[in-house]
Motif scaffolding. Structure first.
Motif, PDB file in Angstrom:
ATOM      1  N   GLN A   1      39.710 -17.010  -4.020  1.00 17.72           N
ATOM      2  CA  GLN A   1      39.637 -16.077  -5.269  1.00 17.72           C
ATOM      3  C   GLN A   1      39.861 -16.397  -6.486  1.00 17.72           C
ATOM      4  N   MET A   2      38.972 -16.275  -7.447  1.00 21.98           N
ATOM      5  CA  MET A   2      39.931 -17.616  -9.355  1.00 21.98           C
ATOM      6  C   MET A   2      39.957 -15.918 -10.132  1.00 21.98           C
ATOM      7  N   GLN A   3      40.964 -16.728  -9.745  1.00 14.38           N
ATOM      8  CA  GLN A   3      42.596 -15.323 -10.501  1.00 14.38           C
ATOM      9  C   GLN A   3      43.091 -16.241 -12.655  1.00 14.38           C
ATOM     10  N   HIS A   4      42.801 -15.134 -13.543  1.00  6.68           N
ATOM     11  CA  HIS A   4      43.302 -15.964 -14.789  1.00  6.68           C
ATOM     12  C   HIS A   4      44.504 -14.803 -15.003  1.00  6.68           C
ATOM     13  N   LYS A   5      45.207 -14.957 -16.314  1.00  4.38           N
ATOM     14  CA  LYS A   5      45.848 -15.074 -17.196  1.00  4.38           C
ATOM     15  C   LYS A   5      45.314 -13.730 -18.273  1.00  4.38           C
ATOM     16  N   TYR A   6      45.759 -12.239 -17.965  1.00  6.22           N
ATOM     17  CA  TYR A   6      44.838 -10.708 -18.618  1.00  6.22           C
ATOM     18  C   TYR A   6      46.538 -10.800 -20.142  1.00  6.22           C
ATOM     19  N   ILE A   7      46.129 -10.491 -21.054  1.00  7.63           N
ATOM     20  CA  ILE A   7      47.284  -9.351 -21.819  1.00  7.63           C
ATOM     21  C   ILE A   7      46.463  -7.752 -21.942  1.00  7.63           C
ATOM     22  N   ALA A   8      47.030  -6.573 -21.463  1.00  9.92           N
ATOM     23  CA  ALA A   8      46.147  -6.035 -21.384  1.00  9.92           C
ATOM     24  C   ALA A   8      47.511  -5.167 -22.988  1.00  9.92           C
ATOM     25  N   THR A   9      47.056  -4.395 -24.018  1.00 14.19           N
ATOM     26  CA  THR A   9      47.763  -3.445 -24.326  1.00 14.19           C
ATOM     27  C   THR A   9      47.421  -2.014 -24.904  1.00 14.19           C
ATOM     28  N   THR A  10      47.892  -1.137 -24.417  1.00  8.87           N
ATOM     29  CA  THR A  10      48.043   0.211 -24.040  1.00  8.87           C
ATOM     30  C   THR A  10      48.804   1.022 -24.367  1.00  8.87           C
ATOM     31  N   GLY A  11      47.760   2.198 -24.778  1.00  8.46           N
ATOM     32  CA  GLY A  11      48.915   3.155 -25.995  1.00  8.46           C
ATOM     33  C   GLY A  11      49.780   4.248 -24.763  1.00  8.46           C
ATOM     34  N   SER A  12      49.934   3.944 -23.319  1.00  2.16           N
ATOM     35  CA  SER A  12      51.132   4.441 -22.431  1.00  2.16           C
ATOM     36  C   SER A  12      50.936   3.665 -20.722  1.00  2.16           C
ATOM     37  N   GLN A  13      52.158   3.834 -20.775  1.00  2.00           N
ATOM     38  CA  GLN A  13      53.144   3.211 -19.379  1.00  2.00           C
ATOM     39  C   GLN A  13      51.231   3.499 -18.197  1.00  2.00           C
ATOM     40  N   LEU A  14      51.423   1.700 -18.117  1.00  2.00           N
ATOM     41  CA  LEU A  14      50.640   1.954 -16.690  1.00  2.00           C
ATOM     42  C   LEU A  14      51.576   2.419 -15.243  1.00  2.00           C
ATOM     43  N   ASP A  15      50.914   2.716 -13.928  1.00  2.00           N
ATOM     44  CA  ASP A  15      51.708   3.119 -13.124  1.00  2.00           C
ATOM     45  C   ASP A  15      50.941   2.151 -11.667  1.00  2.00           C
ATOM     46  N   ILE A  16      52.409   0.706 -12.338  1.00  2.00           N
ATOM     47  CA  ILE A  16      51.708   0.186 -11.747  1.00  2.00           C
ATOM     48  C   ILE A  16      52.415  -0.458  -9.684  1.00  2.00           C
ATOM     49  N   PRO A  17      52.912   0.799  -9.748  1.00  2.00           N
ATOM     50  CA  PRO A  17      52.744   0.899  -8.148  1.00  2.00           C
ATOM     51  C   PRO A  17      52.025   1.118  -7.506  1.00  2.00           C
ATOM     52  N   ALA A  18      50.692   2.035  -8.269  1.00  2.00           N
ATOM     53  CA  ALA A  18      49.235   2.592  -7.821  1.00  2.00           C
ATOM     54  C   ALA A  18      48.112   1.049  -7.757  1.00  2.00           C
ATOM     55  N   LEU A  19      48.431   0.858  -8.974  1.00  2.00           N
ATOM     56  CA  LEU A  19      47.493  -0.666  -9.104  1.00  2.00           C
ATOM     57  C   LEU A  19      48.154  -2.129  -7.983  1.00  2.00           C
ATOM     58  N   TYR A  20      49.120  -1.668  -7.699  1.00  2.00           N
ATOM     59  CA  TYR A  20      49.348  -2.719  -6.693  1.00  2.00           C
ATOM     60  C   TYR A  20      49.447  -2.412  -5.775  1.00  2.00           C
ATOM     61  N   ARG A  21      49.214  -0.374  -4.932  1.00  2.00           N
ATOM     62  CA  ARG A  21      49.049  -0.373  -3.950  1.00  2.00           C
ATOM     63  C   ARG A  21      47.397  -1.302  -3.894  1.00  2.00           C
ATOM     64  N   THR A  22      46.757  -1.077  -4.678  1.00  2.00           N
ATOM     65  CA  THR A  22      45.129  -0.181  -4.578  1.00  2.00           C
ATOM     66  C   THR A  22      44.843  -2.422  -4.538  1.00  2.00           C
ATOM     67  N   TYR A  23      45.287  -3.356  -5.581  1.00  2.00           N
ATOM     68  CA  TYR A  23      45.012  -4.768  -5.475  1.00  2.00           C
ATOM     69  C   TYR A  23      45.842  -5.652  -4.687  1.00  2.00           C
ATOM     70  N   GLY A  24      46.380  -5.106  -4.436  1.00  2.00           N
ATOM     71  CA  GLY A  24      47.523  -5.797  -3.360  1.00  2.00           C
ATOM     72  C   GLY A  24      48.624  -6.552  -4.991  1.00  2.00           C
ATOM     73  N   PHE A  25      48.701  -7.961  -4.158  1.00  2.00           N
ATOM     74  CA  PHE A  25      49.693  -8.863  -5.122  1.00  2.00           C
ATOM     75  C   PHE A  25      49.059  -8.794  -6.928  1.00  2.00           C
ATOM     76  N   LEU A  26      49.415  -7.886  -7.452  1.00  2.00           N
ATOM     77  CA  LEU A  26      49.597  -8.125  -9.324  1.00  2.00           C
ATOM     78  C   LEU A  26      51.075  -8.564 -10.175  1.00  2.00           C
ATOM     79  N   PRO A  27      51.197  -9.386 -10.002  1.00  2.00           N
ATOM     80  CA  PRO A  27      52.638  -9.823 -10.873  1.00  2.00           C
ATOM     81  C   PRO A  27      52.253  -9.319 -11.720  1.00  2.00           C
ATOM     82  N   VAL A  28      54.139  -8.736 -12.958  1.00  2.00           N
ATOM     83  CA  VAL A  28      52.739  -8.161 -14.084  1.00  2.00           C
ATOM     84  C   VAL A  28      54.562  -8.073 -14.885  1.00  2.00           C
ATOM     85  N   GLN A  29      54.263  -8.239 -16.349  1.00  2.00           N
ATOM     86  CA  GLN A  29      55.414  -8.274 -16.365  1.00  2.00           C
ATOM     87  C   GLN A  29      55.422  -7.001 -17.384  1.00  2.00           C
ATOM     88  N   GLU A  30      56.124  -6.171 -17.931  1.00  2.00           N
ATOM     89  CA  GLU A  30      56.267  -5.020 -18.403  1.00  2.00           C
ATOM     90  C   GLU A  30      57.151  -4.964 -19.901  1.00  2.00           C
TER      91      GLU A  30
END
Length: 549
Positions: free
Chosen positions: A286-315
């Motif tokens: 599964q090819m993966q890439h680096k993405y930069i996200a701009t948001t107006g409010s905070q994301l629920d990273i634990p929920a994303l982790y539970r959905t997608y598994g491995f999810l290294p992220v700097q906030e």
């Protein structure tokens, strides 16, 4: 031939020491004193006279296992002559040939006579010896498998996500590309390079080594029926490990072999091509890439982790919201995250062309990332000005290639010449000298490979440390025998999963097939356990039969 010649010298030295320190004891046991000098047969006699399995003598001079078995045999011999106190055993272990010589050349060494009737204490001692023998057999059996057949490795980082996941533990087949003989024959089993880590404040080079550096053997690979090919997942020793000079004791890495000797590799805007053709993507890759996200409010990273598994992220919080650095998103995952209501922009990060490798740090005041030169991760070779996404074209050296040497090409080949092929290299006054002679050309002496992680933007791989020599290759993963989520801390991620969870669906699944649906290898685990307990049971029956006779 160099390996076997060096190994023969090693065996000869040990045999002479054994003979000089025990010849008189062999004579007392009723044998020709010269037998004490004969490799393997000397320990066969020791095992025969002390009532232990004689086949163990086969292991007496093998690399790594041999020193352990010799120590056990020396203890058997000294106990046979009544030297079985704690101090005497300790001397036998730490000063074997010196202590055995002191017994050998003493006035009247005598064999300890066995009594017909044993006291309760003697019965307990005999049971203890039987228990110790069983433990010794278990350690030796595991060591033989570990050194000569397969070796376990853990995955502490996400460079191969989601093919190999953080917390996967693999069994690696050491015969995949021919068996590489051990280069440091005197070593502690099961330890890779060091006995312990002295911590961040200490120098890693000062950590106690798990092997004896002074006893070394040259590189030799047996029964090499095939070599690594493109798309193989390969385990190898990190080429530029500065702590260990022993090749087989350098840190183990696992990556995908994307190019072999003679290939031309190139990245253009993050897309890899080999010999001018786009890379082949396998079913489990599964090819993966680096993405930069701009948001107006905070994301629920634990929920994303539970959905997608491995999810290294700097906030990072900014004046207008948040910035998220996702290091490994598949196209599908990126599409779904882009649809979240908090997302203002989600953009794949591609390095600018003709820009040397840099790192990004957030400038919170400007709500943006600013470039900072990262001197700890220089792109190979250092004089090209390439980066992770715009890299090459680069030809992978092949055995027999004659390459031109000058100030422009030297950074590409200097590690090959000086470290991997072990020549004395000098660059002075604008001239290049190899082993004291001026050189404008060099002939490559072994094949090289490019090993790169599937998680391309979160992988310390050959784009940084350069070519991987054939002599560094260990083997290929066979299957995942254990997988634990949350076992290793991920320094690349702000979020760390709470607790540890076993991934049952990954256990005993093949890892190097390229197929989406993996073959189960539960039967291998059953076979290994059967061999161990079955062999132990057979040996006990054989020993009992000998005692009855």
């Amino acid at each position: 031939m160099d390996y076997f010649l060096t190994y023969s010298v090693y065996v000869l030295i040990i045999s002479v020491l054994m003979g000089l320190s025990t010849w008189k004891l062999f004579k007392i046991m009723g044998y020709n004193p010269l037998f004490a000098f004969v490799p393997f047969y000397n320990y066969y006699i020791v095992l025969k006279e002390t009532g232990h399995s004689k086949w163990w003598a086969i292991l007496s001079y093998l690399p790594i296992i041999g020193p352990i078995m010799m120590t056990v045999f020396h203890l058997f011999l000294m106990s046979h002559f009544g030297k079985s106190s704690f101090v005497q055993k300790l001397l036998t272990i730490i000063l074997p040939f010196i202590y055995m010589a002191s017994v050998n050349y003493s006035k009247d060494p005598e064999v300890q006579k066995e009594e017909l009737y044993l006291t309760n204490e003697e019965h307990l001692e005999k049971k203890k010896d039987t228990f110790v023998g069983s433990i010794t057999f278990a350690v030796v059996f595991a060591t033989v498998i570990h050194i000569f057949v397969t070796q376990p490795f853990g995955i502490p980082t996400g460079s191969m996500e989601r093919t190999l996941m953080v917390g996967d533990f693999l069994f690696v087949n050491k015969w995949s590309y021919g068996y590489r003989m051990p280069m440091r024959p005197v070593a502690i089993p099961f330890l890779q390079g060091t006995i312990m880590d002295t911590g961040e404040k200490g120098n890693p080079k000062d950590d106690p080594k798990s092997y004896v550096e002074g006893v070394k053997l040259p590189y030799l690979r047996l029964l090499q029926l095939k070599k690594p090919k493109k798309n193989d997942i390969v385990v190898f020793n990190y080429p530029q490990d500065s702590v260990h000079t022993a090749i087989d004791r350098k840190d183990p890495y696992v990556k995908r072999c994307v190019a072999v000797a003679g290939d031309v590799l190139e990245f253009r805007a993050g897309k890899l091509s080999i010999n001018g053709k786009p890379e082949q993507i396998l079913g489990d890759q599964q090819m993966q890439h680096k993405y930069i996200a701009t948001t107006g409010s905070q994301l629920d990273i634990p929920a994303l982790y539970r959905t997608y598994g491995f999810l290294p992220v700097q906030e990072v919080q900014t004046q207008n919201g948040f910035l998220y650095d996702f290091q490994g998103l598949t196209d599908k995952t990126a599409k779904e995250i882009r649809e979240l209501p908090q997302i203002i922009e989600l953009k794949e990060h591609i390095w600018e062309k003709d820009t040397p490798g840099v790192s990004y740090k957030v400038n919170a005041a400007r709500d943006a990332y600013t470039k900072n030169i990262d001197t700890t991760q220089s792109i190979f070779p250092i004089n090209k000005g390439w980066n992770q996404d715009w890299y090459g074209p680069l030809r992978i050296p092949k055995k027999g290639d004659v390459v031109t040497l000058n100030q422009e090409t030297l950074p590409e080949y200097q590690w090959i010449i000086s470290e991997y092929e072990h020549h004395h290299l000098e660059n002075k006054n604008g001239k290049i000298f190899i082993d004291g002679k001026e050189a404008t050309q060099y002939t490559i002496q072994q094949d090289y490979y490019m090993m790169i992680g599937d998680n391309r933007d979160a992988s310390l791989d050959a784009r940084f440390f350069g070519f991987v020599p054939e002599e560094n290759i260990v083997g290929s993963p066979m299957f995942t025998w254990l997988s634990v989520e949350g076992l290793f801390a991920d320094n690349s991620s702000t979020y760390q999963p709470a607790g540890k969870t076993i991934r049952w669906d990954r256990m005993f699944k093949a890892t190097n097939t390229g197929e989406l649906h993996k073959t189960s290898y539960w039967w291998v685990a059953v076979l290994i356990l059967g061999l161990f307990f079955g062999w132990d049971y057979i040996m006990k029956l054989f020993k009992k039969k000998e005692e009855d006779i």
